[in-house]
Structure formats: C-alpha cells, structure tokens
Write an enzyme that holds these catalytic residues in place. Structure first.
Site, PDB file in Angstrom:
ATOM      1  N   ASP A  88      51.980  17.015  -8.673  1.00  0.00           N
ATOM      2  CA  ASP A  88      53.290  18.016  -7.939  1.00  0.00           C
ATOM      3  C   ASP A  88      52.899  18.218  -6.342  1.00  0.00           C
ATOM      4  OD1 ASP A  88      56.038  17.179  -9.535  1.00  0.00           O
ATOM      5  OD2 ASP A  88      56.159  18.954  -9.691  1.00  0.00           O
ATOM      6  N   ASP A 108      43.712  22.341 -15.894  1.00  0.00           N
ATOM      7  CA  ASP A 108      42.277  23.550 -16.272  1.00  0.00           C
ATOM      8  C   ASP A 108      41.559  23.066 -17.500  1.00  0.00           C
ATOM      9  OD1 ASP A 108      44.136  25.445 -16.547  1.00  0.00           O
ATOM     10  OD2 ASP A 108      43.216  27.085 -17.079  1.00  0.00           O
ATOM     11  N   ASP A 141      58.393  25.145 -23.107  1.00  0.00           N
ATOM     12  CA  ASP A 141      56.965  25.170 -24.635  1.00  0.00           C
ATOM     13  C   ASP A 141      57.743  25.676 -25.324  1.00  0.00           C
ATOM     14  OD1 ASP A 141      56.048  27.799 -23.206  1.00  0.00           O
ATOM     15  OD2 ASP A 141      54.203  26.516 -22.807  1.00  0.00           O
TER      16      ASP A 141
END
Length: 520
Positions: free
Chosen positions: A124, A185, A277
């Site tokens: 994105d 990450d 989530d």
C-alpha cells in the site's frame, strides 16, 4: 490579599459539601477497580502455574504430527508433496523502506514445498520509489523460483484490513487452505510453517495458531526495554492462559496462521475498528473455533523505538479494543454457540478488566486521585489500596521478563505516564468520538541508523526543542510536583517520593528525552 481571602473562603464552602464527597467516591471506585485488576492478575498467574505444573502444553492437548512427504520412489515430486496443504503467506506493508527486504526474504525462505506455498506482498506504499524497490525485490525472488505475487491497489480504504481483504480476492487464493500473516518487520524462521500447520491440519476445529514475538531491538534503549516487559507478560501469561483455558485469545495481527474456511465463516476482515485482528478473532471465537498459542515458537520483530511511533501504536491498541467492545457487547451477550463461562470470560476478563479498567485505573488512581488526596487530607486511602495491591500486581507483571527485574521501578513510572494516552484512547473508543478510526502505521527503523552512520560513534542529533515538547506530560509533571511539595510542607509526606519520581518521569517524556531520536 482581599481577593485571595475571598477565594479561600469560597473554596472552604465548596470543599466540604462537594469536593470531599466526590473525591471519596473516586477513591472508592479506584479501589474497586484495583481489586478487580488484582484478582485478574492472581487468576492469570495461578492458571499459568497450573499449566506448567500439569504439563498442559499444546503438543499434549492437540495432535501435531509432522507432515511427511510421500516416500514412494515411483511418485513424482508433485505427488510426493501432495501431503502438504497449500499455504498463502501475506505480507502487508506501507512505505517500509528499512525492513521490506527482511520480511520478504524470510517469507521466501520458509521450508515448504515450493509448489505448495504462495507469497503475497500487499504493498500500500504511497512513495513511488519504495514501491519500485519492493517490486524489484519480489522479481528477484521470483527469478529464483519462488511463487511470489506483488499486489497493489488504487486506494488505502480499510488500511491493513482492507489490504488483507483485497488480497484474499485473487483467484489463486482459492487453492489455498491456510494463510500465514507477517507484518513487514517480522522474520519467521524457516521451520515456521512446519511447526504451525500440523495443528491446523490434524485438528479440524482449530482456526488459528499464534506464535510469540521476539524483539531484535529490545536493548536499543530504555523505552524498548519497558515495551519488552509489557509484551512479554502479554505473551507469556495472557495468551498462554487464554489458549489453555478457553482455546481463545486475541490474534496479534501477525506471526499467526489462519484456516481460511474459518476466516470466511467468521465474516473475513472488517475495517470497522483499528484492531481488525482482534475483531476477526472474537467473531471466529463466537463461532466455536479454537485457537492455539505456541509460546516456544518465536518470530523476530521490531519494537517502535521512537516515542512518537510508540504513542501512535498505543493509541491504536487502546482505542481499538474499547471500540470493538462497544460494537460487540450485545453480540457476545446474545451468542448461543459458546458457553456462558466463555461469554463471561470475553466480556469481563478479556475486554472489561484488561482492555478498559487496566488503563483507566492506572491513570485516574495514581496520576489524579492519589495526588488530590494530598491537597484534601480529609480523604484518606487505605494502605492496602496504595501499597499492598499495587506492589503485588507489579511483581506479578514482572514474571514475563525476569532479566528486567531491576528495571521494575522505571517500568511502573513509565507505564503510569503511558496510561494517560491509553486512557484517553480508551475513552475515545468507548464514546466513538474524535480519533476513533485513526490509523498511523508504526514506524520501523531497521538498521537505518547503523547504515547512515557507518564506522562512526552515534552522535545524538541536534533537535529543535519545539519538535519534542509534549505539553500534556509537562502539565502533569507540574501538577505532581506541586502536590509533592504540598505534601512535604503541609501533609504527612507519605506520597512525596512517589509524586516527585512520577513528576520527573512526566517531565523527561514531556521534553522528548525518551526513546531513539532519529535525525531528519
């Protein structure tokens, strides 16, 4: 002098009938919330001890036999690999200049038959240079035989949830049974899929397998050490207990593998809150699906090392759960597929105590009410409320990171400061106002500072003071310092040491001298 006398007289008239009763009510409310938090911490610790004593490890409670390829020499490679299910690996990213190579490389290095895994990079990024860099990296791995897909979209609607939702719409995803998700990450070890997929493959009622986070930059600064202490407790205690007792916990958004059919049954990704989530996990849990947490499977990741990035992250992590609780309370209460005990656990333990009361009582009690009782000595706090309970809770919190036990005092003071921002975010989420849907991607530095300063000792860059001042923290620093001085001059001096230490902590963070300072 006459004006000062009039103000003092007015204060005396208001204090007894109004201020003192309100403060006493606040003390009672804070003590009640402290007891709730204390009971929750003791409960979590007791369950954790029982889990380890009785060996309730996931490997003993669920079937997880390793997947073995067909050993018939007459079978071709494709037939031999048929025992391995198709797995999609999603890596959502947004302008991740410093870490995109790490996550893509780790995902492409997973030990799994190459024809049974697809790596999907959901980019994105708005920076065209970074987009080109990510695309070049994907082409490089594709040239090595890795099935990797580079996907972009025209907008950022829904942020991470929107990207993941769009990623699931591609035709090649229909052939996949499971999806592993890693933030930009995160660096999974090669055996990640080999250790997680068997739980899903052999247990049809399991929807999610979650791994633990391991922090590569925990020693970067004192602020990252504080974060490590909080997150280690979350993983080692909260996630472990939820998995062992109710087969439910909040999905951490990364370093986990989902059964795609369970995701679809739960309604897929939704962007109605900033914790997509947790939203998916709660909905899947209400459908009766089970979750497995693997505490000994760790995935390397990076902690935010600048205060600005950490503050934005904490706003999202505090506002989102509170807002989700507001949206799902009735749905949880009316659900017919799960037991009453699990509904109580979700509403009371998971949401109310951990996501709401834990933030509010820390800030209101220790940063507002305790200092106020110094100015109004008519109101007293029992010793068990301001000494014994907090001390026990603090000690129980430290079990997640024994190596940082000597930093416990710093952690308490730092957490009190951060409770200011978490309380504000929690109220925004509950009331659904202001920045309720604000999404700021957590900045990752990777090895940026080391690369920019090769062979040189790191020199703290000069920053304009105005860029680093945090007025809210400075205001509370002044308030606590005044209360500390008042306690020494006119009170009993019981709270002065705490008030001065907390004031200094607010001041240090208020002037921006916390975390890693990155040169522009």
């Amino acid at each position: 002098m006459a004006a000062a006398g009039q103000i003092a007289a007015m204060w005396e008239q208001v204090k007894a009938p109004v201020v003192v009763p309100l403060l006493r009510l606040s003390v009672a409310a804070c003590l009640a919330m402290s007891v709730m938090l204390f009971v929750e911490k003791v409960y979590l610790t007791a369950v954790l001890v029982a889990v380890h004593l009785f060996g309730r490890r996931p490997e003993r409670r669920y079937r997880c036999d390793p997947i073995v390829a067909g050993d018939d020499p007459e079978l071709g490679d494709a037939d031999a690999d048929a025992a391995f299910p198709m797995v999609l690996v999603q890596i959502p990213m947004y302008n991740e200049r410093e870490v995109y190579k790490l996550s893509i490389g780790a995902a492409c290095g997973l030990s799994w038959p190459s024809d049974r895994v697809i790596v999907q990079v959901l980019d994105d990024s708005t920076d065209p240079v970074i987009k080109e860099m990510v695309q070049v990296e994907c082409r490089r791995w594709e040239s090595k035989g890795v099935r990797i897909k580079y996907e972009i979209r025209d907008n950022r609607v829904g942020y991470k949830a929107g990207a993941l939702r769009e990623g699931m719409k591609h035709g090649y995803v229909r052939d996949c049974d499971f999806v592993a998700i890693f933030d930009a990450d995160f660096q999974p070890d090669p055996d990640f899929l080999a250790r997680t997929i068997p739980f899903l493959l052999h247990n049809p009622d399991v929807a999610l397998v979650q791994a633990r986070w391991k922090f590569v930059n925990a020693n970067e600064c004192l602020m990252t050490r504080m974060q490590e202490m909080s997150l280690d407790y979350h993983f080692k205690v909260e996630q472990e207990v939820g998995s062992s007792t109710h087969a439910f916990f909040g999905f951490n958004g990364t370093a986990g593998v989902w059964r795609i059919s369970a995701m679809n049954e739960a309604g897929g990704w939704k962007d109605r809150t900033t914790v997509e989530d947790m939203d998916l996990a709660v909905r899947a849990g209400l459908k009766g699906w089970k979750f497995v947490y693997l505490g000994d499977l760790m995935v390397k990741s990076e902690l935010p090392s600048t205060f600005k990035a950490f503050r934005y992250q904490q706003h999202r992590w505090s506002c989102g759960p509170a807002n989700l609780f507001r949206k799902m309370f009735v749905e949880i209460f009316r659900n017919k597929k799960v037991t009453l005990w699990k509904k109580i656990y979700l509403i009371y333990n998971f949401f109310l105590v951990r996501k709401i009361i834990g933030h509010i009582v820390t800030f209101v009690f220790y940063c507002l009410v305790v200092p106020a009782t110094v100015l109004i000595p008519e109101v007293e706090i029992p010793r068990w409320g301001y000494v014994y309970l907090p001390s026990i809770v603090t000690i129980l919190n430290s079990i997640g990171t024994p190596r940082s036990l000597h930093l416990l005092i710093f952690w308490v003071l730092f957490e009190n400061v951060m409770s200011l921002h978490r309380t504000k975010a929690t109220l925004i989420g509950l009331l659904e106002t202001g920045r309720v849907n604000e999404w700021v991607v957590t900045e990752k530095l990777g090895d940026a500072l080391k690369i920019k300063l090769p062979g040189k000792a790191f020199r703290r860059p000069r920053m304009r003071m105005g860029d680093r001042l945090n007025a809210l923290e400075l205001g509370f620093s002044a308030y606590l310092c005044f209360c500390g001085c008042y306690d020494i001059a006119f009170g009993k001096g019981y709270y002065s040491l705490f008030l001065f230490l907390q004031s200094i902590t607010f001041f240090i963070i208020g002037v921006g001298y916390v975390g890693t300072i990155v040169p522009h």
